[in-house]
Structures are given as C-alpha cells and as structure tokens.
Design an enzyme around this catalytic site. Structure first.
Site, PDB file in Angstrom:
ATOM      1  N   LYS A 102      53.404  54.151  34.657  1.00  0.00           N
ATOM      2  CA  LYS A 102      54.964  53.825  34.077  1.00  0.00           C
ATOM      3  C   LYS A 102      55.386  55.487  32.937  1.00  0.00           C
ATOM      4  CE  LYS A 102      55.147  50.688  31.653  1.00  0.00           C
ATOM      5  NZ  LYS A 102      53.286  49.381  31.509  1.00  0.00           N
ATOM      6  N   GLU A 117      26.651  29.977  40.327  1.00  0.00           N
ATOM      7  CA  GLU A 117      27.705  30.960  41.939  1.00  0.00           C
ATOM      8  C   GLU A 117      27.845  30.825  42.858  1.00  0.00           C
ATOM      9  OE1 GLU A 117      29.053  33.467  40.411  1.00  0.00           O
ATOM     10  OE2 GLU A 117      28.631  33.197  38.841  1.00  0.00           O
TER      11      GLU A 117
HETATM   12  P1  ADP Z   1      51.137  53.280  31.812  1.00  0.00           P
HETATM   13  O1  ADP Z   1      52.411  54.056  31.480  1.00  0.00           O
HETATM   14  O2  ADP Z   1      51.785  52.090  33.203  1.00  0.00           O
HETATM   15  O3  ADP Z   1      50.778  52.175  30.985  1.00  0.00           O
HETATM   16  P2  ADP Z   1      50.320  55.369  32.559  1.00  0.00           P
HETATM   17  O4  ADP Z   1      51.393  56.087  33.548  1.00  0.00           O
HETATM   18  O5  ADP Z   1      49.960  55.930  30.866  1.00  0.00           O
HETATM   19  O6  ADP Z   1      50.430  53.606  32.630  1.00  0.00           O
HETATM   20  O7  ADP Z   1      49.225  55.289  33.590  1.00  0.00           O
HETATM   21  C1  ADP Z   1      47.913  55.468  32.859  1.00  0.00           C
HETATM   22  C2  ADP Z   1      46.305  56.318  34.561  1.00  0.00           C
HETATM   23  O8  ADP Z   1      46.537  55.487  35.609  1.00  0.00           O
HETATM   24  C3  ADP Z   1      47.209  57.679  34.863  1.00  0.00           C
HETATM   25  O9  ADP Z   1      46.913  58.763  34.372  1.00  0.00           O
HETATM   26  C4  ADP Z   1      47.098  58.019  36.601  1.00  0.00           C
HETATM   27  O10 ADP Z   1      45.747  58.680  36.314  1.00  0.00           O
HETATM   28  C5  ADP Z   1      46.453  56.472  36.416  1.00  0.00           C
HETATM   29  N1  ADP Z   1      47.780  55.959  37.287  1.00  0.00           N
HETATM   30  C6  ADP Z   1      48.546  54.729  37.012  1.00  0.00           C
HETATM   31  N2  ADP Z   1      49.426  54.067  37.659  1.00  0.00           N
HETATM   32  C7  ADP Z   1      49.458  55.656  38.891  1.00  0.00           C
HETATM   33  C8  ADP Z   1      50.278  55.334  40.101  1.00  0.00           C
HETATM   34  N3  ADP Z   1      51.191  54.646  40.505  1.00  0.00           N
HETATM   35  N4  ADP Z   1      49.423  56.564  40.681  1.00  0.00           N
HETATM   36  C9  ADP Z   1      47.842  57.207  40.095  1.00  0.00           C
HETATM   37  N5  ADP Z   1      47.785  57.697  39.245  1.00  0.00           N
HETATM   38  C10 ADP Z   1      48.234  56.633  38.334  1.00  0.00           C
HETATM   39 ZN    ZN Z   2      31.649  29.652  37.148  1.00  0.00          ZN
END
Ligand code: ADP
Ligand code: ZN
Length: 604
Positions: A212, A428
């Site tokens: 996001k 498992e």
């Molecule tokens: P949120 O705000 O939804 O919690 P972030 O935007 O902060 O998530 O995402 C955290 C990290 O995860 C980003 O810096 C990126 O490296 C990775 N990431 C998350 N979603 C994506 C995506 N759709 N494509 C590429 N990288 C992603």
């Molecule tokens: Zn179990």
C-alpha cells in the site's frame, strides 16, 4: 526518492557558540567599559597632588572635581570643598583646565551596557537555538518536546526517480484504479473542462505488507509530484491538541506545494469510530475532526490528493468514508500465484540470480506470502548465496529461504531426543497421510523435521494448485481431519499424546466454528449468521451475535464435528499402519521428505 533534510548539528555545538560569545563579551567589552572607571580619592590627596604639581587635566564641576595625574594615566575624582584658593593653586601647579575628561556615563548608558546588551544577546541566541532545535525536531521524531504542534510531515521532492508503478507487481486492479489519479495530476484541465472532480481521498485497504505504501509512492512517482507522508499514530502523541495542529500544518504545507500527494499510513489510528464512550481518546477525536475539517476545506480540484492506508477498514468512522472525503476504496489484496511470481521477479532484478531459477515453482511453494514476505525471501536467498561464497542465488537458495521467512532459521544446536524425533516424524507423516488418503494426491511439497527458531519442531510445506475461491463442505471437513491427523498418528503409534498438536487444535476449531456459525453448514442453524468477522485483514477476529443458549449449542456442534473428523483420521491411519511406519522411518532417517518421495512410497 530524495528526502530533503537539513544537516543536523549536535546540541553541544550551540552551547559552545553561547560560551564563546560570553567570553568575547567579557574579554573585549568589559575592559573597554572599565577603562573609564574613575578612582575616588579624598580632598587631601587632591591637595597634595596639586602641591606636588602632579595634576594633568582638571575639571571643576558644581559638586565634584575630576582630574588626572600628570602622565594622564589615571582618572580621579573627589568632592568639592569650600576652597576659594583652589583654582589659583591649580593654575600655579601647571594643571590644564579641561572639560569632559570623562564623558559622563549616564545611568541610562550604564544600564544599557551592563544589563540590556547581554540580555538582548542572550535572547537572540536563545531564539536562534530554538529555531535550530525546531528544525531538528521536525526531522527526527524523538524530540517531541521542542516540537510543539509542528508537523512531522517529511517533504519528498524529485519523486520521479523513486518508485514507479513497474516496481509494484501483482496488484493490477489497484494500479488501474490509481492510474486515473496520475492522469489527473498530469493534466487537471482535461478534467476541469468537463466539470469532473477527482476524489479528494482514496483509501487503500488490505493486509500488512501488500504494497500500500509502495503504491502511494508510485502514484507520486508517476505523476512527478511531491509526496508528503505521515503515519496516523504520529498524529496522536504526547500533548493534547498537537494532533490537530499537526493536521493543520500538514495541509498548509500540502496546499503550498499542490499538486501533490498526501499519504496517511495507518489511518485507523486516528480514524476509529467515535463512540462517545467514557474515557475515549479526546486527542484522537480532535485530530479526526481537524482532518475532516481540512478535507472539507479545500476544493476537489485543488490538486491535493490524499491517499490513506489501513488494514482495518471496518473500524473507520463513517464520517471519514462518506462521499467528499475518502469516498474511493482500493483493495490491495494478498497476491495470487501469478502475482507472487511477478513480485519475485521484480525483487530478483535487484540481486544476482541464476538463469535457470523457476520463479513459478517458488511462487507456488510460497502460498499465502505477502509482497513484503516475498521481498524478504529473495533477500534471504541472496544472503544465503553470500554465506556459501557464491556469486549468485540459486533455486535451492530461494526454496530454503521460503522456509526461513515463514518458519524461521534452522536451530542448529537444538537437539531432539531420539524419542522426540520419532514422535515428530510420525506426527508430520500423520497429517500428510490423512490428507493424501482423502484426496488421492500429493498433500505436501516437502516435510522437514529440523527444529526452527520460530519454535516449530517440523515444517510442512503445503501444495497449492492454483487459486480457488470456494471451498465445499467436504473439503473443509477433510481439512479438519488433516489437522487432527498429527495427533491421531501419535495415538495410534505411541498410545499417548503430546503438546505438539496445540496449533493444529486451534486451526481445526477455528474452521469447525466457522462452518457452523458463519458458513451455514449445519442442519440446525440453516443460513443464520451467529458470528461476524470484525477484522478481516488481521487474523479475522469474530464477535458473537447470538444468545447464550445458541452459543452453547454451537459449542456442542463444534465439538461433535471435530470429534467425527478426528475419528475419521484415526481410522485412515489404522488402515494404513504399514505405510505410516514406512514413511515415518524415511522421514526420521533423512529428516526431510519431498512430495514425490512421499507418493512414491505410498503407491509402491
Ligand atoms: P504496506 O504499506 O501494505 O504494509 P509496503 O508498501 O510498506 O506494505 O510494502 C513493504 C515492502 O514489501 C515493500 O518495500 C516492498 O519491498 C515489498 N512489497 C510489498 N508489496 C509489493 C508488491 N506488490 N510488489 C513489489 N514489492 C512489494
Ligand atoms: Zn501438527
């Protein structure tokens, strides 16, 4: 994206400046003032100095006489006596009659020099330091005390070389939705001409780590506009009233820089429903009210677009989500198989990776992982390659990293006793065998029984064949039976049970409960919801919506349901006791078994 920050200087720097100014003042100014200090002597001294012809200049005033010695080194003064011959004697002694030997330091000047000047200096210095500290504080979050009501919004400029849409993978619907906003920021006239106005606020909704924040930055990056970002929790701080003034400040800055993007992360921290309950957070409500006021305060076409992110949309105040405020909602869900593959590829661009890596396979193994976890998996793989002294990461690195990210590192020095290891192996295999017998397909990618730092003694990587969105009643029942399979194996083989099944029990109960209270899969309750999900993106807590009697009926049914599946699992394992032993022995000896090996032994 470059963040503009003023260089910070340590506090000691300002103290040193203050000290130096003080010293200079004392060293230079004081002697200058002191130079005009006049020595007071008695009249006798004056008379004897006159006799000794030791008077340089002299000034006779109404009530005092000021004079110097011959060398004019010192200035003296004395009171005036009734002494008619004095002037004659002075004339004879060769003194020079003068006026204004000392520029009479008026009391006003004295006050100015001794009191006002240092005071002014100190105030100026204080102001200077205060300003510096404020600048400093608005850069760092820790010095709130000096940061009375100043916005913490960081200003990002030159966002064009930052994150773009191409860096965010697997969220095509969200990108499509936001592309319109980018277009508007590029060319607002197109929209104004037709009279259309952009939504002021867009709410990005989804589980943590799905990108996001990245999307919001990408919008600013694509539109090449400044990006203001602030977290909802930053608004609600130590001092009452500060949150509101921070909101005011943030919007003031934003309007000056329009067109721009304002991003508020974790908006639920301020935007929770105002329930008016006793002891509710006044500060938060004030902040929320200020936010609403600000959002109403500017025109739809002013070029300020507010993006906000949350993973608990249901808790937001309805006033926030009504038209004219955050009236557009963009879901950002966990990525599907294709999305996971794309995200892996995006992140693999940043590391050196073998050419023959099968991203599809890795994506399949990492089912349920968020974008942030996938990014982490790629990074872990690269770290593993470095640790092994290789120049690039391989398929094996990636596969091991999935386990690391999801289950934690292998605990090298945790040693299971022989009996424990046997129990874990049977447990498992019990899960896997029950699953395999019900569906006649490979139930797992891989099972390992190496203890993990997360506390798990074994780890099973489930298979996920594509995505499916519906689950039948039978499928859920089978899943419950599979959860009970681990414990069932312990019972069948060892005749006693261990604590190892606690997580299985939790999962099985959750599913059984959902079947009865939410999915309408029981005869008694038909299609009546007995529970509602309160936060769908964070674990999915539920709240009951039924009477106490119904609740106890639900409990009974949940127990009956799980019991039935547990018995089914026991039956399957008893019928296949030989295979169970054989598979458990294989896992016990090798510590790991793949889905293919598993099916091979099962069908032999
Ligand atoms: P949120 O705000 O939804 O919690 P972030 O935007 O902060 O998530 O995402 C955290 C990290 O995860 C980003 O810096 C990126 O490296 C990775 N990431 C998350 N979603 C994506 C995506 N759709 N494509 C590429 N990288 C992603
Ligand atoms: Zn179990």
């Amino acid at each position: 994206m470059q963040e503009v920050k003023k260089p910070r200087k340590p506090l000691i720097f300002y103290y040193t400046i203050a000290l130096v100014i003080l010293l200079l003042f004392n060293l230079l100014a004081m002697p200058y003032i002191n130079a005009y200090q006049v020595k007071e002597v008695d009249y006798g001294t004056f008379m004897s100095m006159t006799e000794e012809q030791n008077i340089g200049k002299v000034e006779v005033m109404d009530n005092q006489i000021v004079f110097t010695d011959k060398a004019e080194e010192n200035i003296y003064k004395t009171g005036r006596m009734d002494d008619p011959q004095m002037v004659d004697r002075l004339y004879n002694s060769g003194a020079e009659f003068a006026s204004e030997i000392v520029e009479e330091t008026s009391p006003l000047l004295t006050i100015l020099l001794y009191w006002v000047l240092p005071l002014v200096l100190f105030i100026a210095l204080g102001q200077f330091m205060y300003k510096k500290l404020m600048d400093k504080a608005s850069g760092g979050a820790n010095s709130m005390m000096f940061n009375m009501g100043k916005s913490n919004a960081k200003v990002y400029v030159k966002s064009s070389d930052g994150i773009r849409f191409s860096d965010v993978a697997g969220v095509d619907e969200a990108k499509e939705n936001l592309a319109e906003i980018v277009d508007y920021l590029h060319n607002p006239d197109k929209y104004r001409q037709i009279g259309a106005s952009m939504p002021k606020g867009v709410l990005l909704v989804g589980p943590p780590g799905t990108g996001k924040t990245m999307l919001a930055k990408a919008v600013a990056g694509e539109a090449n506009v400044p990006f203001f970002s602030m977290s909802g929790s930053e608004f609600v701080e130590m001092f009452v009233g500060m949150g509101a003034s921070k909101v005011r400040d943030l919007f003031k800055q934003a309007k000056e820089k329009a067109p721009c993007i304002v991003f508020i992360d974790e908006i639920d921290a301020i935007g929770k429903k105002r329930d008016g309950q006793l002891g509710s957070n006044d500060e938060r409500e004030q902040t929320l009210n200020q936010l609403l006021t600000e959002m109403d305060g500017f025109e739809g076409n002013s070029g300020v677009i507010i993006l906000a992110a949350t993973n608990r949309p249901e808790s937001l105040d309805p006033a926030l989500t009504r038209p004219g405020r955050f009236d557009r909602r963009v879901p950002v869900e966990l990525p599907d198989l294709k999305g996971r593959e794309e995200i892996l590829k995006v992140h693999a661009r940043k590391v050196k990776i073998a050419d023959d890596v099968n991203f599809g396979k890795v994506a399949r193994m990492a089912s349920g992982a968020s974008g942030a976890e996938l990014a982490n998996i790629v990074n872990e793989a690269a770290l593993r390659a470095v640790r092994d002294g290789r120049g690039f990461a391989t398929q094996a690195d990636l596969e091991e990293s999935i386990e690391v990210v999801i289950a934690g590192y292998q605990k090298k020095n945790a040693i299971l006793t022989d009996r424990e290891k046997r129990i874990v192996a049977y447990h498992e295999i019990g899960h896997a065998l029950v699953a395999a017998k019900q569906t006649n397909s490979a139930p797992v990618q891989k099972i390992t029984i190496v203890p993990r730092t997360s506390g798990a003694l074994g780890y099973t990587m489930q298979v996920e064949e594509g995505d499916h969105y519906l689950m039948s009643k039978e499928e859920i029942e089978n899943k419950i039976a599979t959860y009970t399979g681990g414990r069932a194996a312990e019972e069948v083989v060892f005749g006693s049970v261990t604590t190892g099944a606690s997580n299985d029990i939790e999962q099985a109960t959750k599913l059984a409960r959902a079947m009865i209270s939410r999915y309408g899969m029981s005869e008694d309750f038909d299609m009546v919801a007995m529970e509602t999900v309160t936060n769908q993106y964070l674990g999915g807590d539920t709240s009951l919506a039924c009477s106490a009697e119904t609740q106890s009926k639900i409990d009974q049914q949940v127990i009956a349901l799980v019991k039935k599946q547990h018995e089914k699992a026991l039956e399957i394992l008893r019928e296949n006791r030989e295979k169970l032993d054989e598979l458990a022995k294989f896992l016990y000896e090798k510590e790991t078994i793949t889905g293919e090996e598993f099916m091979h032994i099962l069908n032999a």
